[in-house]
Scaffold this motif. Structure first.
Motif, mmCIF file in Angstrom:
data_model
loop_
_atom_site.group_PDB
_atom_site.id
_atom_site.type_symbol
_atom_site.label_atom_id
_atom_site.label_comp_id
_atom_site.label_asym_id
_atom_site.label_seq_id
_atom_site.Cartn_x
_atom_site.Cartn_y
_atom_site.Cartn_z
ATOM 1 N N TYR A 111 0.830 -1.215 0.000
ATOM 2 C CA TYR A 111 0.000 0.000 0.000
ATOM 3 C C TYR A 111 0.865 1.266 0.000
ATOM 4 C CZ TYR A 111 -3.855 -3.156 0.891
ATOM 5 O OH TYR A 111 -4.778 -4.172 0.770
ATOM 6 N N ILE A 112 2.014 1.196 0.685
ATOM 7 C CA ILE A 112 2.937 2.339 0.650
ATOM 8 C C ILE A 112 3.460 2.530 -0.779
ATOM 9 C CG2 ILE A 112 5.203 3.160 1.418
ATOM 10 C CD1 ILE A 112 4.640 1.911 4.120
ATOM 11 N N VAL A 141 11.075 6.745 -7.024
ATOM 12 C CA VAL A 141 12.232 5.920 -6.649
ATOM 13 C C VAL A 141 12.034 5.344 -5.246
ATOM 14 C CG1 VAL A 141 14.697 5.964 -6.111
ATOM 15 C CG2 VAL A 141 13.863 7.068 -8.189
ATOM 16 N N LEU A 142 11.496 6.136 -4.337
ATOM 17 C CA LEU A 142 11.175 5.630 -2.995
ATOM 18 C C LEU A 142 10.164 4.481 -3.084
ATOM 19 C CD1 LEU A 142 10.883 8.966 -0.949
ATOM 20 C CD2 LEU A 142 12.707 7.253 -0.802
ATOM 21 N N ALA A 143 9.177 4.639 -3.971
ATOM 22 C CA ALA A 143 8.194 3.574 -4.176
ATOM 23 C C ALA A 143 8.860 2.329 -4.740
ATOM 24 C CB ALA A 143 7.094 4.063 -5.123
ATOM 25 N N LEU A 144 9.793 2.528 -5.665
ATOM 26 C CA LEU A 144 10.496 1.408 -6.294
ATOM 27 C C LEU A 144 11.356 0.655 -5.285
ATOM 28 C CD1 LEU A 144 11.136 -0.046 -8.973
ATOM 29 C CD2 LEU A 144 12.988 1.612 -9.320
ATOM 30 N N VAL A 145 12.032 1.383 -4.411
ATOM 31 C CA VAL A 145 12.852 0.750 -3.369
ATOM 32 C C VAL A 145 11.955 -0.027 -2.402
ATOM 33 C CG1 VAL A 145 14.362 1.201 -1.395
ATOM 34 C CG2 VAL A 145 14.720 2.432 -3.558
ATOM 35 N N THR A 146 10.830 0.586 -2.006
ATOM 36 C CA THR A 146 9.877 -0.078 -1.118
ATOM 37 C C THR A 146 9.350 -1.363 -1.755
ATOM 38 O OG1 THR A 146 9.186 2.079 -0.269
ATOM 39 C CG2 THR A 146 7.742 0.221 0.187
ATOM 40 N N TYR A 147 9.046 -1.272 -3.027
ATOM 41 C CA TYR A 147 8.549 -2.422 -3.803
ATOM 42 C C TYR A 147 9.575 -3.552 -3.806
ATOM 43 C CZ TYR A 147 7.851 -4.866 -8.338
ATOM 44 O OH TYR A 147 7.717 -5.790 -9.343
#
Length: 413
Positions: free
Chosen positions: A215-216, A249-255
């Protein structure tokens, strides 16, 4: 072939044809279209063939099949699915022919037809999701991705109208930026990440993992996409675009962190070549994205540099989007074909298992060669070397054609 199974196959087989056509034309031109500039008839032809004729066509087929698995219910209207297929396919190939001929009226007419197909697809998916009312990270990602596809088509139509009338003037560049941003990061980005949440646990046989990072990722990715689109449309300073890139990029790292969590909870050590390589591809792409973000931190204006845009576009579309589709095709195609052809024969003597449909060692070798040659093309772009681009591009196309032949042969098993 049952009526319900035919629709995904239509899109997937047509997508494979688009992939073959793209690489065949690239080989014939020695990948020269990369150096000629993307914003011209030749570039438009190759980019739209790759993005729409291959990646989007295959993705739409996967959506029609996987949405049934995710929701445990049928799509709203199979008939609308067929209407979508014929409108989009006829419109797309007419559009591509229009690019080759440089005929504005031809481009406008068939682009309208393809866009009508997209509208039908969006309506079908929207009603399907709303009626099912099963909202989770996967369905939210899918719904948002489909919405961004609609907006991408809308801005594309507006650009076509401007070519014919000149109504929008300098605003054309704003539309172009939003069109690219929403189509690449919005449609493909959210579709790939969303479906990964279903495919990874399915083939790793993972259980009992936390899902809050999903969800993040969805939230951050949407914020980044919307902020970037607004930045283009309103001509905001490039620092705003860099901030939107930072959020994605933050979303990609979280993913990527979440994918590692899913792998940690696996009950199957080897999920298959496609899933293994997709994990590596996601990790490499995340490293590239972080490096790009740091490089642009001091001078965000560099992002709009032609060479930088070409490199970023190649890494994103060929190195991540297409590579993910190729990885997942090694699982989706055998799964679909085995279910269709042998699903009712389970347990009967002589019935093959799904693993018999595709040679995993050959698939792994194919994906490895695609990854290496893909990077070689990127080196050629970075060096401004047409010779390196030509040699690497031909090698990339040849190994890609060999791999997709391996996938296509599943239908003969």
């Amino acid at each position: 072939m049952s009526s319900m199974s035919r629709l995904p196959f239509l899109f997937i087989i047509t997508g494979i044809f688009g992939f073959v056509l793209f690489h065949a034309t690239s080989v014939m031109s020695l990948t020269g279209w990369i150096g000629e500039g993307i914003r011209g008839p030749t570039g438009w032809f190759h980019v739209h063939l790759f993005v729409l004729g291959w990646a989007t066509m295959f993705a739409m087929g996967a959506v029609y099949q996987l949405i049934n698995v995710i929701l445990q219910s049928n799509i709203y209207s199979e008939r609308l699915g067929y209407i979508h297929y014929f409108l989009f396919t006829i419109g797309l190939f007419g559009l591509l022919f229009g690019f080759i001929q440089g005929e504005i009226s031809w481009i406008a007419g068939f682009a309208t037809l393809a866009f009508a197909g997209i509208i039908v697809f969006v309506w079908n998916m929207a009603v399907t999701l709303i009626r099912a009312a099963k909202w989770n990270s996967i369905t939210i990602s899918t719904g948002c991705a489909v919405l961004y596809l609609l907006l991408t088509g809308l801005f594309g139509m507006a650009m076509g109208l401007d070519f014919a009338t000149g109504w929008f003037g300098e605003f054309h560049e704003n539309l172009f930026g939003a069109h690219i941003w929403l189509g690449t990061l919005g449609w493909f980005g959210l579709l790939i990440t969303g479906f990964s949440y279903k495919l990874f646990p399915m083939f790793f046989l993972s259980h009992d993992y936390k899902t809050w990072l999903q969800y993040i990722t969805v939230g951050l990715w949407n914020i980044g996409v919307l902020l970037g689109a607004i930045s283009f449309l309103f001509g905001l300073h490039n620092i705003v675009l860099w901030i939107s890139l930072l959020i994605i990029v933050l979303a990609l790292v979280t993913y990527n962190i979440h994918l590692l969590q899913i792998r940690k909870k696996r009950h199957k050590r080897n999920p298959g070549a496609g899933i293994s390589w997709s994990l590596y591809g996601n990790q490499v792409f995340a490293v590239f994205a972080v490096a790009l973000l740091l490089k642009l931190a001091g001078s965000p204006d560099q992002l709009m540099n032609t060479k930088t845009m070409l490199m970023v576009g190649w890494v994103y579309l060929s190195g991540w989007v297409s590579f993910m589709v190729l990885c997942y095709s090694s699982k989706i195609v055998p799964f679909l074909w085995w279910t269709h052809k042998y699903g009712k024969q389970v347990g009967k003597p002589g019935t093959p298992v799904m693993a018999d449909l595709l040679n995993e060692k050959k698939a792994s070798l194919g994906l490895a060669l695609i990854a290496v040659t893909n990077l070689s093309v990127l080196v050629g772009i970075a060096l401004d070397s047409q010779i390196v681009i030509a040699i690497s591009g031909v090698a990339f196309s040849l190994v890609s054609l060999a791999y997709i032949s391996l996938i296509a042969l599943v239908f003969s098993r």
